[in-house]
Design an enzyme around this catalytic site. Structure first.
Site, PDB file in Angstrom:
ATOM      1  N   CYS A 199     -73.665  82.795  45.287  1.00  0.00           N
ATOM      2  CA  CYS A 199     -74.082  81.891  46.368  1.00  0.00           C
ATOM      3  C   CYS A 199     -74.852  80.683  45.852  1.00  0.00           C
ATOM      4  O   CYS A 199     -74.583  79.543  46.253  1.00  0.00           O
ATOM      5  CB  CYS A 199     -74.895  82.660  47.405  1.00  0.00           C
ATOM      6  SG  CYS A 199     -76.433  83.368  46.805  1.00  0.00           S
TER       7      CYS A 199
ATOM      8  N   HIS B  21     -80.354  84.659  49.394  1.00  0.00           N
ATOM      9  CA  HIS B  21     -79.026  84.122  49.728  1.00  0.00           C
ATOM     10  C   HIS B  21     -79.192  82.770  50.412  1.00  0.00           C
ATOM     11  O   HIS B  21     -80.233  82.482  51.015  1.00  0.00           O
ATOM     12  CB  HIS B  21     -78.281  85.086  50.647  1.00  0.00           C
ATOM     13  CG  HIS B  21     -76.856  84.688  50.900  1.00  0.00           C
ATOM     14  ND1 HIS B  21     -75.920  84.584  49.904  1.00  0.00           N
ATOM     15  CD2 HIS B  21     -76.210  84.348  52.047  1.00  0.00           C
ATOM     16  CE1 HIS B  21     -74.760  84.208  50.411  1.00  0.00           C
ATOM     17  NE2 HIS B  21     -74.916  84.055  51.709  1.00  0.00           N
TER      18      HIS B  21
ATOM     19  N   HIS C 244     -70.641  79.250  52.550  1.00  0.00           N
ATOM     20  CA  HIS C 244     -71.389  79.955  51.514  1.00  0.00           C
ATOM     21  C   HIS C 244     -70.441  80.830  50.705  1.00  0.00           C
ATOM     22  O   HIS C 244     -69.265  80.989  51.055  1.00  0.00           O
ATOM     23  CB  HIS C 244     -72.488  80.816  52.151  1.00  0.00           C
ATOM     24  CG  HIS C 244     -71.963  81.956  52.991  1.00  0.00           C
ATOM     25  ND1 HIS C 244     -72.607  83.159  53.120  1.00  0.00           N
ATOM     26  CD2 HIS C 244     -70.846  82.072  53.754  1.00  0.00           C
ATOM     27  CE1 HIS C 244     -71.928  83.972  53.917  1.00  0.00           C
ATOM     28  NE2 HIS C 244     -70.850  83.332  54.315  1.00  0.00           N
TER      29      HIS C 244
END
Length: 557
Positions: free
Chosen positions: A304, A357, A369
């Site tokens: 990510c 994240h 993402h």
């Protein structure tokens, strides 16, 4: 030898000269023709296809002599051509009847050291002896690393279950590569004739080798990935450096040493209610469909934080730190009600406590993402999972590099372009101090020494809080490592792993503590300096260890 199990279905499958039980695969036999091999026979395609690839050869009278026997030396040479073994550099095999320097010796050496042959057990290879059907079967199984598949038992009444070669025949039979000289006989100890050698070799290579690979279809998975299907039912994901454009594309790629070209249609599928005109969104969308990869930083796969970092670099030339928690540290806080397209949304406690994240806001309550479950994809912030994990929003316009400064402008040209090279003084490869030397000469015409300690004696001292773009920042690791300050806590410098790169001193746990000082060098304050007090270490500068990549845990939405 390490073996692997093949699950591909083999369509071509016989050795016997009497009947062809399963249709033979075909390729263009090309221009080579042998007067004794009639078109339409079971030997025609294999012999001519192998001849075109220069695996087998005919005789000067124009015949192939497909019913003639093959010596073990001849078989060794042809097998090494099939397997593309190095016959020039393999050490000598320990066979007393193999004279080094003969036409066959390199092939025997290569096969022996590859673990494919062992000889006759009496110190001899049997160079001039005819190779038997059983012996060639063993070599084929070992050479192609074939393993047993489920299948029927051997039907051959002349094959002893305890014989040394029986397991090899079972493997070939389970793959459909042999059937015998009759329904119940294989004649394992009879010489292998040239036609049967070509037939078995061709069918095995077609099913499990690369020699006859032909591209049948190429389909776009993402803008950076193509799924290629070949004529032996093999498929491969091809990663592209340059993204596909929407519509039809002509692309050339290399696979297993061969070059292929095909036309590929690509359609970018995305929600129509996102901000398509935004620079960040436009930079991010071509990556849709690329898989998640822990630690991945390329189009083969991203985690990510690496994906967020890549998009910011592509869109605006902004260089974010490597991990999500470090990215959180350098961004400016933005209230959720003030969120703009391109801002980065952060989440906590997904797989560990704390920031773990993030994704880029693309408008209408959505983010793009790198999801562990779905790869690079678009998700909704209205998801109960993401709402529960939501931590905050950051904006990174503060990290813009001021390229109006000539030193900074020159330094940034080489980010991601020039590798590390000990003592290197050109963009083909730089040493640490040599990079700073090169940049100042090109940008300001200032001749700095190629040594960090000597560079530190030039110019005016600058306090850390007063740093300006274009200043030289000195970091002392194994030796003095000069870098170029580009603003907002960031430096451009050379590391072993990344070459010319950007590092944020605010978040780097490795480089940040190694700050020892800074200098401002101009044409007005530059003077010649004495020899360096301490010679620069000739060893490689230390690599900049990346912060650990993140593994987001994604809900099933």
């Amino acid at each position: 030898m390490t073996k692997r199990t093949y699950v591909k279905r083999v369509i071509a499958s016989v050795v016997l000269p009497i009947a062809l039980l399963i249709p033979l695969q075909t390729v263009d036999a090309g221009s080579k023709q042998f007067s004794d091999v009639d078109e339409g026979t079971i030997y025609y395609e294999p012999i001519h296809a192998l001849a075109e690839k220069e695996i087998v050869q005919g005789y000067t009278d124009g015949e192939f002599k497909y019913r003639s026997e093959i010596t073990r030396a001849e078989a060794a040479l042809m097998i090494t051509r099939l397997l593309n073994l190095d016959t020039e550099n393999a050490p000598p095999a320990p066979f007393t009847d193999v004279k080094q320097g003969e036409w066959y010796s390199g092939a025997v050496n290569a096969l022996y050291h590859a673990g494919i042959i062992v000889g006759n057990g009496d110190g001899l290879f049997g160079t001039n002896e005819d190779i038997t059907r059983a012996e060639l079967s063993k070599i084929i199984v070992e050479g192609y690393n074939l393993e047993m598949q489920e299948g029927n038992a051997l039907p051959f009444e002349d094959v002893n279950n305890q014989a040394w070669y029986t397991d090899y025949l079972r493997v070939l039979y389970s793959h459909g590569l042999i059937s015998g000289t009759s329904a119940t006989t294989f004649e394992p100890n009879e010489p292998m004739i040239r036609g049967d050698f070509a037939l078995l070799s061709y069918n095995t290579e077609f099913g499990y080798g690369d020699l006859f690979l032909e591209l049948e279809e190429a389909m776009a998975i993402s803008a950076y990935q193509i799924s290629a299907t070949f004529n032996n039912e093999e498929t491969a994901v091809i990663h592209l450096d340059k993204p596909l454009e929407e519509g039809e594309n002509s692309r050339t790629f290399t696979y297993k040493g061969e070059t292929y070209e095909d036309r590929v249609n690509y359609e970018l599928i995305y929600p129509k209610d996102i901000a398509l005109e935004n620079d960040y969104v436009a930079a991010a969308l071509p990556y849709l469909g690329i898989p998640y990869l822990f630690g991945g930083e390329t189009t083969e796969g991203f985690d990510c934080s690496a994906f967020t970092r890549r998009v910011y670099e592509d869109a605006k030339g902004l260089y974010l730190p490597r991990s999500t928690d470090r990215q959180w540290e350098v961004g400016h806080d933005v209230a959720l009600e003030d969120i703009q397209v391109g801002d980065v949304v952060f989440f906590s406690n997904t797989y560990r406590e704390g920031i773990s994240h993030n994704g880029i806001y693309v408008g209408n309550g959505k983010i793009i993402h790198s999801s562990r479950t779905y790869g690079i994809s678009i998700a909704s912030l209205s998801s109960s999972y993401w709402q529960k994990k939501f931590t905050g929003v950051k904006r990174f316009e503060n990290l813009r590099i001021p390229e109006e400064d000539p030193v900074v402008s020159e330094a940034t040209k080489y980010i991601g372009e020039s590798p590390y090279q000990a003592g290197g003084v050109t963009p083909e490869g730089f040493g640490a101090a040599e990079f700073v030397q090169y940049v100042f000469k090109e940008a300001e015409g200032i001749e700095l020494p190629a040594d960090g300690y000597a560079q530190m004696q030039i110019g005016d001292d600058v306090a850390r809080e007063d740093l300006q773009p274009g200043d030289i920042v000195f970091l002392e690791a194994n030796y003095m490592n000069p870098t170029i300050y580009v603003g907002n806590g960031q430096i451009v410098h050379v590391t072993v792993s990344k070459g010319v790169t950007v590092t944020n001193l605010v978040t780097s746990s490795f480089w940040g503590p190694k700050y020892v000082g800074a200098k401002r060098v101009t044409k007005e304050n530059y003077d010649d300096v004495p020899e360096p007090e301490e010679p620069e270490d000739s060893e490689n500068p230390p690599e900049d260890p990346e912060d650990p990549p993140e593994i987001p845990v994604d809900p099933v939405n």
